[in-house]
Design a protein around this motif. Structure first.
Motif, mmCIF file in Angstrom:
data_model
loop_
_atom_site.group_PDB
_atom_site.id
_atom_site.type_symbol
_atom_site.label_atom_id
_atom_site.label_comp_id
_atom_site.label_asym_id
_atom_site.label_seq_id
_atom_site.Cartn_x
_atom_site.Cartn_y
_atom_site.Cartn_z
ATOM 1 N N HIS A 4 30.522 36.080 45.675
ATOM 2 C CA HIS A 4 31.110 34.750 45.472
ATOM 3 C C HIS A 4 30.687 33.875 46.644
ATOM 4 C CE1 HIS A 4 33.943 31.549 44.587
ATOM 5 N NE2 HIS A 4 34.384 31.617 45.834
ATOM 6 N N ALA A 5 30.027 32.745 46.336
ATOM 7 C CA ALA A 5 29.553 31.823 47.371
ATOM 8 C C ALA A 5 28.696 32.544 48.401
ATOM 9 C CB ALA A 5 30.742 31.130 48.042
ATOM 10 N N ARG B 145 32.348 39.795 36.455
ATOM 11 C CA ARG B 145 32.662 38.484 35.864
ATOM 12 C C ARG B 145 34.128 38.122 36.058
ATOM 13 N NH1 ARG B 145 29.283 40.568 31.760
ATOM 14 N NH2 ARG B 145 31.113 41.106 30.475
ATOM 15 N N GLN C 12 34.870 37.321 39.806
ATOM 16 C CA GLN C 12 34.282 36.024 40.170
ATOM 17 C C GLN C 12 35.114 34.879 39.611
ATOM 18 O OE1 GLN C 12 30.277 36.566 38.680
ATOM 19 N NE2 GLN C 12 29.491 37.089 40.724
ATOM 20 N N SER C 13 35.660 35.045 38.420
ATOM 21 C CA SER C 13 36.517 34.017 37.845
ATOM 22 C C SER C 13 37.775 33.824 38.696
ATOM 23 C CB SER C 13 36.908 34.401 36.412
ATOM 24 O OG SER C 13 37.813 33.468 35.863
ATOM 25 N N ALA D 271 38.030 34.540 41.897
ATOM 26 C CA ALA D 271 37.619 33.984 43.191
ATOM 27 C C ALA D 271 37.370 32.485 43.101
ATOM 28 C CB ALA D 271 36.368 34.701 43.689
ATOM 29 N N ARG D 272 36.828 32.034 41.977
ATOM 30 C CA ARG D 272 36.615 30.591 41.818
ATOM 31 C C ARG D 272 37.953 29.860 41.761
ATOM 32 N NH1 ARG D 272 32.394 32.384 38.351
ATOM 33 N NH2 ARG D 272 33.754 32.204 36.522
ATOM 34 N N ARG D 273 38.928 30.490 41.171
ATOM 35 C CA ARG D 273 40.235 29.850 41.041
ATOM 36 C C ARG D 273 40.993 29.840 42.365
ATOM 37 N NH1 ARG D 273 44.879 32.099 38.319
ATOM 38 N NH2 ARG D 273 43.499 33.505 37.177
ATOM 39 N N GLY E 118 39.661 30.758 45.534
ATOM 40 C CA GLY E 118 38.879 30.584 46.756
ATOM 41 C C GLY E 118 38.781 31.909 47.491
#
Length: 555
Positions: free
Chosen positions: A111-112, A195, A198-199, A201-203, A205
């Motif tokens: 992630h990032a 997947r 990562q979803s 982690a996007r939510r 941070g």
């Protein structure tokens, strides 16, 4: 960073849900029935340092595996060398894995530009080579007899399969199509985990994801510590015996001393039997998993499993015993020993938490593995050649009685949790007919609360010749499932072979590479569970119900 308890618990359910979705993806895309019908696999998510964050509920035998395997993987391939799209593989029992059929995969979750987690899957492959179909052989003396050994490697590198490793695996197993299909299913499980994480982690941070991960593990640790502290200073010890049959005449003794010191549990296995010259040795990863299973079953049964549950537990495990053998000792049938290990830990802790415990459960683990050529007329391929088949089945037995209830019949207890292979699957995928599957009347140990019943199953060979290996334990009075508080022991396990033209004969508890012929019938019987409490106190209505259901032998 402050974490609200509601946010923590919400995240806990989300991360466990991700692991469960991994499980569904693996099971539904697997090739072998031992995975999609028997559930002999596991899925989990780890932190980049190898700590277990969440695990799907399939097989308890894998509870402690991923963390130890990840540690060895990270030593061999440092995390700095992991790239997006990588899949690592290992099945070496002396590098954090269990036995060679259990292949472990790891995939990094980016992630990032940063690895924030590791997705992992373990699956029991129906065969990884070795001297017998199905790989497992109790009479093996070295691990080199137990099929292909994969050290920590990159199976897939930056999204590109390492074709050489796939080719090596295919060349060393009896069913390369099944092996390749199951590896792809494991990769699909890892990809699903990637997947989903990562979803999240996007939510959340990256930083909050890390904080929430730490919070759920800290909560589990505090929960277990408080459960232990509520008991106070306490001691317990137990010995459980199992048959050997190859390494020595005397049985294997699993001995444990349990000590609760404030909010810590110490389990000392120093006096356990030395490693044996056979395949019953249990590698450290399996030993750790069974200890964690037993502790969780008694002190935190409803809590999701993660590394926090294990932190209050100290395992004293000297090298050179059957629970921590030295390489190259054979380990392929380690599940018999690990089942007895779980039983010993539970027996040692039962006096300390009797309300949460049960009498001795069946750990007989009767296993039937068969392979050969299916030469029935309807099974011959278009080229006129018979196809090769492999099949494996595990017979459930009796759970021990417990305060307030009878033991459950015909279940795979402790580390197993594998389902009985359906007769339709056996008959569709092999030249073997399931003639009979039945409970064994009178096999549950007597008590105020009766032990669960054993079961038995008959297999008829339909091919001209078939190679069969099998094993079980708890076939002798001294190894029978133990009763508690006045309850009696469970019924004994056994196996009988009836040749097509002959009479039934009892087989030893471990039999390797028998050459059975068309019309031969082999029967496996598991052990019954031990009883809990004085049998004279059993309620009259329970006795009547047992008689009406056929659970007891009629006079």
């Amino acid at each position: 960073m402050n974490i609200d308890p509601i946010d923590r618990d919400t995240f806990q359910h989300e991360i466990v849900s991700a692991a469960e979705e991994m499980s569904m993806a693996l099971r539904r895309s697997a090739y072998s029935s031992i995975i999609w019908d028997m559930y002999d696999y596991a899925c989990g998510l780890l932190l980049p340092d190898g700590q277990m964050l969440a695990q799907a509920e399939t097989i308890p035998a894998q509870l402690g595996i991923m963390r130890l395997a990840a540690q060895h993987m990270l030593e061999a391939i440092p995390i700095a060398q992991w790239r997006e799209g990588d899949v690592m593989v290992c099945n070496d029992p002396y590098r954090g894995c269990t036995h060679t059929p259990d292949i472990v995969l790891f995939s990094p979750v980016f992630h990032a530009g940063e690895i924030i987690a590791i997705a992992s899957t373990i699956a029991h492959h129906i065969d990884v080579g070795g001297k017998v179909p199905g790989t497992e052989a109790a009479d093996s003396r070295e691990i080199f007899e137990e099929g292909l050994i994969l050290p920590p490697l990159k199976l897939v590198e930056a999204g590109q399969p390492n074709r050489a490793i796939f080719d090596i695996i295919a060349a060393n197993v009896r069913d390369p199509k099944a092996s390749a299909g199951d590896l792809r299913a494991q990769i699909a499980g890892c990809q699903t985990g990637i997947r989903r994480v990562q979803s999240l982690a996007r939510r959340y941070g990256a930083e909050r994801f890390k904080a929430l991960s730490a919070a759920v593990m800290d909560y589990a640790e505090n929960y277990v510590r408080r459960s232990l502290a509520a008991i106070g200073q306490a001691r317990g010890e137990a010995t459980v015996l199992i048959e050997d049959g190859f390494g020595a005449a005397e049985p294997i003794a699993i001995k444990v001393r349990a000590m609760i010191e404030r909010d810590r549990l110490i389990l000392d296995f120093t006096d356990t039997s030395a490693q044996r010259d056979c395949g019953l040795n249990c590698p450290p990863a399996s030993t750790h998993s069974m200890v964690h299973f037993a502790v969780k079953a008694l002190f935190a049964p409803s809590l999701p499993q993660n590394e926090g549950c294990n932190r209050p537990v100290e395992i004293r495990l000297p090298e050179g015993t059957v629970l921590s053998p030295r390489r190259p000792a054979a380990v392929s049938v380690r599940h018999l020993t690990q089942q007895a290990l779980a039983d010993a830990v539970l027996k040692a802790l039962t006096p300390l938490v009797p309300a949460a415990a049960a009498a001795g459960c069946h750990v007989s683990f009767p296993t039937f593995a068969a392979g050969g050529l299916d030469d029935r007329p309807g099974a011959i391929a278009g080229n006129g050649e018979p196809g090769y088949f492999l099949i494996s089945d595990i017979i459930g037995g009796g759970m021990g009685g417990y305060p307030g209830g009878d033991g459950i019949p015909a279940v795979d207890t402790h580390g197993g949790n594998c389902a009985l292979l359906s007769a339709e699957v056996v008959e569709t995928m092999s030249p073997i007919r399931v003639l009979r599957s039945a409970l064994v009347p009178g096999s549950g140990g007597p008590g105020e609360f009766r032990g669960g019943l054993a079961m038995e199953r008959d297999y008829e060979i339909l091919a001209s010749v078939c190679t069969v290996s099998g094993y079980f334990q708890q076939a002798e009075p001294e190894t029978a499932p133990w009763g508690w508080a006045g309850g009696g022991p469970g019924g004994l396990a056994g196996c009988w072979l009836t040749p097509a033209a002959g009479v039934a004969q009892a087989l030893a508890s471990k039999h390797i590479a028998l050459r059975l012929r068309r019309g031969d019938v082999i029967r496996y019987r598991s052990a019954g569970g031990g009883g809990w409490g004085d049998p004279s106190k059993r309620a009259a209505e329970a006795i009547t119900a047992d008689r009406e259901a056929g659970y007891v032998e009629r006079a």
